[in-house]
Scaffold this motif. Structure first.
Motif, PDB file in Angstrom:
ATOM      1  N   CYS A 190       0.854  -1.186   0.000  1.00 46.35           N
ATOM      2  CA  CYS A 190       0.000   0.000   0.000  1.00 46.35           C
ATOM      3  C   CYS A 190       0.890   1.237   0.000  1.00 46.35           C
ATOM      4  N   GLU A 191       0.553   2.180  -0.830  1.00 46.30           N
ATOM      5  CA  GLU A 191       1.319   3.420  -1.053  1.00 46.30           C
ATOM      6  C   GLU A 191       2.691   3.152  -1.683  1.00 46.30           C
ATOM      7  N   ARG A 192       2.975   1.878  -2.034  1.00 46.38           N
ATOM      8  CA  ARG A 192       4.237   1.549  -2.716  1.00 46.38           C
ATOM      9  C   ARG A 192       4.010   1.118  -4.160  1.00 46.38           C
ATOM     10  N   VAL A 193       2.798   0.719  -4.482  1.00 43.35           N
ATOM     11  CA  VAL A 193       2.441   0.305  -5.848  1.00 43.35           C
ATOM     12  C   VAL A 193       1.137   0.992  -6.234  1.00 43.35           C
ATOM     13  N   THR A 194       1.139   1.624  -7.401  1.00 39.82           N
ATOM     14  CA  THR A 194      -0.069   2.212  -7.982  1.00 39.82           C
ATOM     15  C   THR A 194      -0.328   1.534  -9.322  1.00 39.82           C
ATOM     16  N   ILE A 195      -1.588   1.304  -9.631  1.00 42.09           N
ATOM     17  CA  ILE A 195      -1.958   0.663 -10.893  1.00 42.09           C
ATOM     18  C   ILE A 195      -2.732   1.654 -11.759  1.00 42.09           C
ATOM     19  N   VAL A 196      -2.261   1.883 -12.976  1.00 44.64           N
ATOM     20  CA  VAL A 196      -3.004   2.669 -13.959  1.00 44.64           C
ATOM     21  C   VAL A 196      -3.769   1.701 -14.852  1.00 44.64           C
ATOM     22  N   VAL A 197      -5.094   1.824 -14.860  1.00 44.51           N
ATOM     23  CA  VAL A 197      -5.952   0.945 -15.652  1.00 44.51           C
ATOM     24  C   VAL A 197      -6.582   1.754 -16.776  1.00 44.51           C
ATOM     25  N   VAL A 198      -6.179   1.442 -18.008  1.00 48.26           N
ATOM     26  CA  VAL A 198      -6.803   2.054 -19.186  1.00 48.26           C
ATOM     27  C   VAL A 198      -7.909   1.104 -19.636  1.00 48.26           C
ATOM     28  N   ALA A 199      -9.157   1.558 -19.601  1.00 47.73           N
ATOM     29  CA  ALA A 199     -10.308   0.733 -19.991  1.00 47.73           C
ATOM     30  C   ALA A 199     -11.159   1.549 -20.957  1.00 47.73           C
ATOM     31  N   THR A 200     -10.931   1.348 -22.249  1.00 51.79           N
ATOM     32  CA  THR A 200     -11.578   2.136 -23.289  1.00 51.79           C
ATOM     33  C   THR A 200     -12.966   1.587 -23.592  1.00 51.79           C
ATOM     34  N   PRO A 201     -13.991   2.426 -23.590  1.00 49.09           N
ATOM     35  CA  PRO A 201     -15.347   1.944 -23.902  1.00 49.09           C
ATOM     36  C   PRO A 201     -15.410   1.285 -25.276  1.00 49.09           C
ATOM     37  N   SER A 202     -16.225   0.235 -25.400  1.00 45.45           N
ATOM     38  CA  SER A 202     -16.309  -0.527 -26.648  1.00 45.45           C
ATOM     39  C   SER A 202     -17.664  -1.217 -26.738  1.00 45.45           C
ATOM     40  N   ARG A 203     -18.248  -1.235 -27.931  1.00 49.41           N
ATOM     41  CA  ARG A 203     -19.494  -1.973 -28.206  1.00 49.41           C
ATOM     42  C   ARG A 203     -20.570  -1.715 -27.151  1.00 49.41           C
ATOM     43  N   SER A 204     -20.713  -0.473 -26.778  1.00 48.83           N
ATOM     44  CA  SER A 204     -21.656  -0.128 -25.706  1.00 48.83           C
ATOM     45  C   SER A 204     -23.105  -0.438 -26.069  1.00 48.83           C
ATOM     46  N   ASP A 205     -23.384  -0.702 -27.376  1.00 48.62           N
ATOM     47  CA  ASP A 205     -24.738  -1.060 -27.794  1.00 48.62           C
ATOM     48  C   ASP A 205     -25.125  -2.470 -27.361  1.00 48.62           C
ATOM     49  N   ILE A 206     -24.125  -3.288 -26.981  1.00 53.18           N
ATOM     50  CA  ILE A 206     -24.401  -4.646 -26.525  1.00 53.18           C
ATOM     51  C   ILE A 206     -24.537  -4.614 -25.009  1.00 53.18           C
ATOM     52  N   PRO A 207     -25.650  -5.101 -24.453  1.00 47.15           N
ATOM     53  CA  PRO A 207     -25.896  -4.981 -23.002  1.00 47.15           C
ATOM     54  C   PRO A 207     -24.764  -5.521 -22.139  1.00 47.15           C
ATOM     55  N   ALA A 208     -24.145  -6.638 -22.523  1.00 47.03           N
ATOM     56  CA  ALA A 208     -23.072  -7.215 -21.700  1.00 47.03           C
ATOM     57  C   ALA A 208     -21.898  -6.254 -21.580  1.00 47.03           C
ATOM     58  N   TYR A 209     -21.669  -5.450 -22.599  1.00 50.08           N
ATOM     59  CA  TYR A 209     -20.539  -4.524 -22.579  1.00 50.08           C
ATOM     60  C   TYR A 209     -20.857  -3.296 -21.732  1.00 50.08           C
ATOM     61  N   SER A 210     -22.063  -2.775 -21.856  1.00 52.92           N
ATOM     62  CA  SER A 210     -22.427  -1.609 -21.043  1.00 52.92           C
ATOM     63  C   SER A 210     -22.469  -1.985 -19.563  1.00 52.92           C
TER      64      SER A 210
END
Length: 507
Positions: free
Chosen positions: A338-358
């Motif tokens: 804790c406070e020694r590791v930070t995680i950057v998560v890039v999560a780009t929206p995709s296929r938002s018209d499909i319910p499972a993706y939204s």
């Protein structure tokens, strides 16, 4: 740490590679069929029309070859200003600044997109091929639309092939066009047709989730090819097993990966796709890439602190919830980080018209919020979520900054994020933590392999990565970079088109 090979500049190497690719065609016209078009006319808010070139390694690699061979690219005209910038046949010369080949656009209406693309391609084939049957949703209308749209694209390709008087090579891309190869062969006999399947191919017991007439139709459609290309030998073996079990009259010869069917021989092979490694390295080393990496590390990785990165579009195949659960447990089991590791998560929206993706998009945002509330402190945010489209140069800077990259695909044809991270590691040697269910795991030697379904094992892999000695990191990264720079997307193209050239000459 190895940089790009010496002796040739990137431009010289690239130019030589393009020349070799054109040579394999031996004067034949290359007709490429893909769902996505290489140039898209779109209308800006002020009414002006601009041309977008969609990002992606395949387009970047194939566009120069198409220009050199003056081929034809057949694709869905998806831009809102595409029709008015094409002729009556849907054709437009590209690139706009120096026209060298023809883009033949095929038009789809909303019902086509709903049934062919969102329906059969992405609600049937996509989940089945990734072995995630809980997301499988079949409707007869999806199949009817898929057949109709494949026929429409086959008509366009065959028209272009007939115009070359038998001197065409047709290259079909991906799962959107499983039926097109046989249709093209029927409409333009004698044309050499081959297909690259960009996602995994499932074993027979999974493909049988489709109705019998449908899975037989898929298999017979693909057997219209002369050559079928997969990422790995495992996917090729699954395809051969499906042919053996599902196509009466087809004779599979496993010793040489061939199929005898209706008087023809179909070749099946493994051709692992890659990236333009030099281009990614150049982005990471550019002023913008270097500045982005420096700023990220100044914010998260000074004084012995470390930075983990993960990059995905929102997709249930990528194992993002599984990764977030492992990240959460990592700080619970190892509070010293804790406070020694930070995680950057890039999560780009995709296929938002499909319910499972939204739904997945909402789950990712909510889970990150919960993790930060549980482990964060006034001066430290454990997970930094980037929930928007990220430019290629900014992305290269994120890869460059990372001490550890987490790839947790539940199933993946290849996973190019792993290779992009390796290409961009031009400073400190980072560690790649890679799902054993990604095709890349069968090719990359030096990654730490994890099972994303085993959260404790995933946490153990993260701990090993963040505590690994610099010498071990460097040894692993050096080996991965050496392999990557000797197996780029141009080498992938060369291996496929060399095989095509040999087979087409025989036929």
């Amino acid at each position: 740490m190895p940089q790009q090979p010496h002796g040739q500049t990137s431009d010289e190497t690239k130019a030589d590679g393009e020349h070799d690719l054109a040579r394999h065609l031996r004067g034949r016209t290359l007709i490429l069929l893909s769902n996505r078009e290489p140039y898209e006319h779109v209308r800006a808010r002020d009414g002006a029309v601009k041309v977008n070139k969609p990002a992606g390694g395949l387009v970047s690699a194939l566009d120069p070859t198409m220009q050199r061979t003056r081929g034809v690219w057949v694709a869905w005209g998806s831009g809102d200003a595409d029709r008015e910038n094409a002729d009556e046949g849907g054709c437009v010369a590209v690139p706009p600044e120096s026209p060298a080949y023809t883009l033949r656009r095929v038009w789809l209406d909303e019902d086509d997109v709903e049934g062919y693309y969102l329906g059969f391609a992405n609600s049937c084939l996509w989940p089945l091929c990734h072995l995630l049957v809980q997301h499988f949703s079949y409707r007869a209308e999806y199949w009817r639309r898929y057949e109709a749209v494949n026929a429409r694209f086959a008509d366009a390709v065959a028209e272009q092939a007939r115009a070359t008087k038998g001197e065409a090579v047709v290259w079909v891309q991906d799962y959107h066009f499983a039926l097109a190869p046989a249709m093209i062969r029927e409409r333009a006999p004698g044309t050499f047709v081959h297909q690259f399947w960009h996602i995994p191919f499932p074993p027979p017991e999974i493909l049988r989730f489709l109705p019998t007439s449908v899975y037989q139709g898929v298999m017979r459609g693909m057997l219209g090819n002369d050559l079928i290309e997969f990422h790995t030998e495992r996917y090729a073996a699954n395809f051969l097993a499906c042919v053996r079990d599902m196509v009466p009259g087809a004779q599979v010869r496993g010793e040489d990966n061939t199929i005898a069917f209706e008087g023809r021989t179909i070749q099946v092979g493994a051709f692992p796709i890659s990236i333009d490694a030099r281009a990614y390295q150049a982005l990471a080393e550019s002023p913008t890439g270097e500045r982005g990496a420096r700023e990220l590390r100044a914010r998260h990785a000074v004084g012995g602190r470390q930075l983990g990165v993960s990059v995905d579009r929102i997709d249930y195949t990528k194992g993002i919830p599984e990764r977030l659960r492992a990240i959460d447990l990592f700080w619970t089991v190892h509070p010293e980080f804790c406070e020694r590791v930070t995680i950057v998560v890039v999560a780009t929206p995709s296929r938002s018209d499909i319910p499972a993706y939204s739904a997945l998009e909402t789950e990712v945002v909510d889970t990150v919020t919960e993790i930060n509330a549980r482990h964060g402190t006034p001066g430290w945010t454990p997970v930094e979520l980037i929930h928007e489209n990220v430019g290629a140069t900014e992305l290269a800077g994120i890869y460059r900054a990372g001490d550890v990259c987490l790839v947790s695909s539940l199933q993946d044809g290849m996973n190019l994020v792993a290779k992009e991270f390796i290409a961009c590691q031009v400073d400190q040697p980072g560690v790649l933590v890679l799902s054993r269910f990604a095709g890349a795991s069968e090719e990359i030697d030096g990654a730490l392999l994890i099972n994303p379904f085993d959260v404790d094992g995933f946490v153990a892999g993260m701990h090993k990565a963040f505590t690994m000695s610099e010498s071990d990191r460097r040894r692993r990264m050096d080996a991965m970079r050496e392999h990557l720079f000797s197996a780029t997307i141009f080498d992938w193209l060369d291996s496929i088109l060399a095989r095509v050239g040999t087979l087409a000459a025989r036929s």
